[in-house]
Motif scaffolding. Structure first.
Motif, short mmCIF file in Angstrom:
data_model
loop_
_atom_site.label_atom_id
_atom_site.label_comp_id
_atom_site.label_asym_id
_atom_site.label_seq_id
_atom_site.Cartn_x
_atom_site.Cartn_y
_atom_site.Cartn_z
N PRO A 17 0.93 -1.38 0.05
CA PRO A 17 0.05 -0.06 0.04
C PRO A 17 0.87 1.16 0.06
N ARG A 18 0.63 2.35 -0.70
CA ARG A 18 1.16 3.71 -0.87
C ARG A 18 0.94 4.30 0.56
N TYR A 19 -0.16 4.37 1.16
CA TYR A 19 -0.41 5.00 2.52
C TYR A 19 -1.32 3.85 3.40
N PHE A 20 -1.20 4.19 4.72
CA PHE A 20 -1.56 3.46 5.68
C PHE A 20 -3.32 4.04 5.86
N ASN A 21 -3.40 4.94 5.79
CA ASN A 21 -4.61 5.89 6.27
C ASN A 21 -5.72 6.13 5.14
N ASN A 22 -5.74 5.52 4.07
CA ASN A 22 -6.72 5.63 2.99
C ASN A 22 -7.08 4.24 2.56
N ASP A 23 -7.77 4.62 1.39
CA ASP A 23 -8.39 3.12 1.04
C ASP A 23 -7.32 2.23 0.41
N SER A 24 -6.14 2.84 -0.18
CA SER A 24 -4.94 1.88 -0.53
C SER A 24 -4.60 0.94 0.60
N ALA A 40 10.81 -7.54 6.43
CA ALA A 40 10.31 -6.57 5.55
C ALA A 40 9.07 -5.60 6.30
N GLY A 41 8.35 -6.28 6.79
CA GLY A 41 7.21 -5.71 7.53
C GLY A 41 7.72 -4.97 8.78
N VAL A 42 8.26 -5.62 9.47
CA VAL A 42 8.73 -4.55 10.66
C VAL A 42 9.73 -3.46 10.25
N ALA A 43 10.47 -3.66 9.29
CA ALA A 43 11.27 -2.54 8.66
C ALA A 43 10.66 -1.24 8.32
N VAL A 44 9.30 -1.32 8.12
CA VAL A 44 8.61 -0.01 7.57
C VAL A 44 7.58 0.21 8.91
N GLY A 45 7.74 -0.21 10.21
CA GLY A 45 6.79 0.10 11.21
C GLY A 45 7.12 1.07 12.13
N SER A 46 8.14 1.82 11.68
CA SER A 46 8.35 2.97 12.74
C SER A 46 7.63 4.08 12.43
N LYS A 47 7.44 4.96 13.56
CA LYS A 47 6.40 6.06 13.40
C LYS A 47 6.96 7.14 12.46
N GLU A 48 8.53 7.15 12.35
CA GLU A 48 8.91 8.01 11.36
C GLU A 48 8.56 7.66 9.98
N ILE A 49 8.79 6.40 9.53
CA ILE A 49 8.30 5.90 8.29
C ILE A 49 6.92 5.95 8.00
N MET A 50 6.14 5.73 8.90
CA MET A 50 4.57 5.65 8.94
C MET A 50 4.13 7.10 8.70
N MET A 51 4.85 8.05 9.20
CA MET A 51 4.24 9.48 9.32
C MET A 51 4.45 9.95 7.68
N ARG A 52 5.60 9.39 7.26
CA ARG A 52 5.75 9.73 5.70
C ARG A 52 4.91 9.15 4.71
N HIS A 53 4.11 8.24 5.38
CA HIS A 53 3.02 7.39 4.58
C HIS A 53 1.71 7.55 4.94
N GLN A 54 1.41 8.96 5.51
CA GLN A 54 0.05 9.47 5.79
C GLN A 54 -0.61 10.18 4.51
N ASP A 55 -1.63 9.71 4.16
CA ASP A 55 -2.15 10.38 2.91
C ASP A 55 -2.46 12.24 3.25
N PRO A 56 -1.55 12.99 2.71
CA PRO A 56 -1.56 14.39 2.68
C PRO A 56 -3.22 14.93 2.56
N ASN A 57 -3.96 14.39 1.98
CA ASN A 57 -5.40 14.74 1.59
C ASN A 57 -6.17 14.31 2.51
#
Length: 302
Positions: free
Chosen positions: A86-93, A236-253
């Motif tokens: 998924p591109r973002y974690f907080n939208n339909d994707s 690979a899943g754990v590697a993207v689980g930090s808050k810093e990474i996830m905050m970069r994958h919040q849908d800006p819209n």
């Protein structure tokens, strides 16, 4: 099993130590309203029973790491099957690999995993119903109610627009708040009943354990759902689980931001708040899931 005592700001049995000695008339009215609501909702809200053809069903309590766990597990699955995460974690994707049961499936050949905050009806624990409509394996994530309430209040405090003590008292009719102590009791009691009666089909995980070792939590879910992912996929899943990474994958819209920076918010329980919460749990909670709410464990402690 020893009770959990993860929350460093709470001492063991603190809620029970602050129980009020008698029930006030308003508490009696709240208890009756809550009991009637439980009977109604758990008898006739059968939506969860519709969803049976799934490899697994991830059930998370409110504010128990839903976005985080889905995000990591989606990346592990994507890594294993060679599809885009998924591109973002907080939208339909975010629902492309693990999502609401009604969400379209972009990869029909992949395992079908659903996610929900659903509270199960009484019928889900009945053996004859399960023989007629075999449910999928459930992985249920729970969290200490004290931390859950603080997290929910911090997220919605502007919308709620009430003092924290009012929010702790909650709404037994379930209309005032997205989630409160009464919602938690319903969630814990119903999934505790299911886990106690059908332990093989119901995996219970603690959010606090996930925080300590997310890879272990993902592995347990994958094994429970019989997903053939490898350790490298879990990594690979754990590697993207930090808050810093996830905050970069919040849908800006999307205005709502599920991930809050560490240290944000100053909400805390007063002694009166603990007495109020302790009273609600003491009167209604049947399963403590191993948390140190009471001097003696209750029900399913998993």
């Amino acid at each position: 099993m020893q009770p959990y005592s993860y929350s460093t700001s709470y001492s063991p049995f603190e809620l029970e130590n602050h129980l009020p000695s008698t029930r006030r008339p308003q508490e009696l009215a709240n208890d009756l309203a809550f009991t009637l609501r439980c009977v109604n909702r758990h008898s006739f809200n059968l939506a969860l029973m519709k969803y049976i053809n799934f490899s697994g069903f991830l059930i998370t309590g409110q504010h128990s790491g839903t976005h985080w766990i889905k995000w990591m597990l989606s990346h592990a699955i994507a890594h294993h099957y060679g599809v885009p995460p998924p591109r973002y974690f907080n939208n339909d994707s975010s629902n492309e690999l693990i999502g609401h049961p009604k969400h379209p499936r972009p990869y029909p050949t992949l395992p079908r995993i659903a996610s929900s905050h659903s509270i199960p009806p009484y019928a889900l624990q009945w053996n004859w119903v399960r023989r007629v409509r075999k449910p999928p394996p459930y992985a249920v994530v729970v969290r200490d109610v004290r931390d859950l309430l603080i997290s929910n209040y911090e997220k919605w405090r502007t919308t709620y627009n009430v003092p924290f003590s009012h929010y702790v008292a909650g709404d037994p009719l379930g209309k005032a708040y997205v989630c409160d102590a009464w919602w938690y009791v319903r969630f814990a009691n119903r999934w505790g009943d299911i886990a106690q009666r059908h332990p093989t089909e119901t995996l219970v995980l603690h959010y606090e354990d996930f925080r300590k070792a997310p890879g272990d939590g993902l592995r347990r879910i994958c094994d429970h759902f019989q997903l053939e992912v490898m350790d490298v996929d879990i990594d690979a899943g754990v590697a993207v689980g930090s808050k810093e990474i996830m905050m970069r994958h919040q849908d800006p819209n999307i205005d709502e931001k599920p991930v809050r920076p560490d240290g944000q918010g100053d909400t805390g329980f007063s002694q009166d708040d603990l007495a109020m919460l302790g009273g609600i749990l003491h009167r209604h909670l049947r399963h403590d899931f191993g948390y140190a709410y009471f001097e003696r464990p209750r029900g399913f402690t998993g």
